[in-house]
Write an enzyme that holds these catalytic residues in place. Sequence first.
Site, short mmCIF file in Angstrom:
data_model
loop_
_atom_site.label_atom_id
_atom_site.label_comp_id
_atom_site.label_asym_id
_atom_site.label_seq_id
_atom_site.Cartn_x
_atom_site.Cartn_y
_atom_site.Cartn_z
N SER A 120 0.75 -0.88 -0.12
CA SER A 120 -0.20 0.04 -0.02
C SER A 120 1.02 1.08 -0.01
O SER A 120 0.30 2.56 -0.29
CB SER A 120 -0.83 -0.03 1.04
OG SER A 120 0.00 0.23 2.25
N LYS B 166 0.52 4.41 7.06
CA LYS B 166 -0.08 5.31 6.16
C LYS B 166 0.48 6.70 6.36
O LYS B 166 0.96 7.09 7.31
CB LYS B 166 -1.47 5.22 6.36
CG LYS B 166 -1.93 3.83 5.98
CD LYS B 166 -2.00 3.78 4.53
CE LYS B 166 -2.78 2.13 4.21
NZ LYS B 166 -1.94 1.03 4.72
#
Length: 224
Positions: A140, A177
């Site tokens: 990701s 993230k």
Amino acid sequence: MAIADIIKYTDIRKSCECGGDNINRIKEFRLKLGLKQSELAERIGVRQNTLSTWETGRYEPDLESLVKMAELFGRSIDEIVGHRVAITPASTGGTWVPVLGEVAAGIPIEAVEDIVDYEEIDSALAATGDFFGLRIKGSSMEPRIREGDVVIVRKQDDADTGDTVVVLVNGDSATVKRLKKEADGSMWLLPNNPAYDPQHFTPTEITEKPVHIIGKVVELRGKF
């Protein structure tokens, strides 16, 4: 369980060049200092039964404990383990932090036993807080951060927009993230990889799921 009880010297053979009979001299050097096994274990921060397995040769010490014993005994790591070690971290002046393979919700980082490696950080950085490493899983955060890379994380429960953070969401394992905060108290967790969707959490969701920031990424250690 202490960090030193988990990483065995066999896990760091990639950092060593071994030869000879591989007979350690821990007990010999301990007795020269007049220390009981329990006393030495306490001074280097491991359990007595762990030290016993090292002295009998059942397991070999982890790198962190070897550094502590070398300083205590006034000996080189080579002398302690009975073979030549290619690197001696004690001479670098840095600090070694554990690299975790996973951080699960509800488990303090200090108690996590899924330690897969160690990384060294310089003393100036180490002085700014408490740190751990985390091995990246998934894609990701590509292309900047790839699966198998290690990020160095400073433990903290808040961060600023634009920071790359380690977050626990809804009782799952940690995710890495980029953080974006909104004025209404909500937050976005943004992937680098456009194939993944951003995650948005309202203030209520942050509290109820819950969503916990556990650290800020301060360095990337790319692996090949």
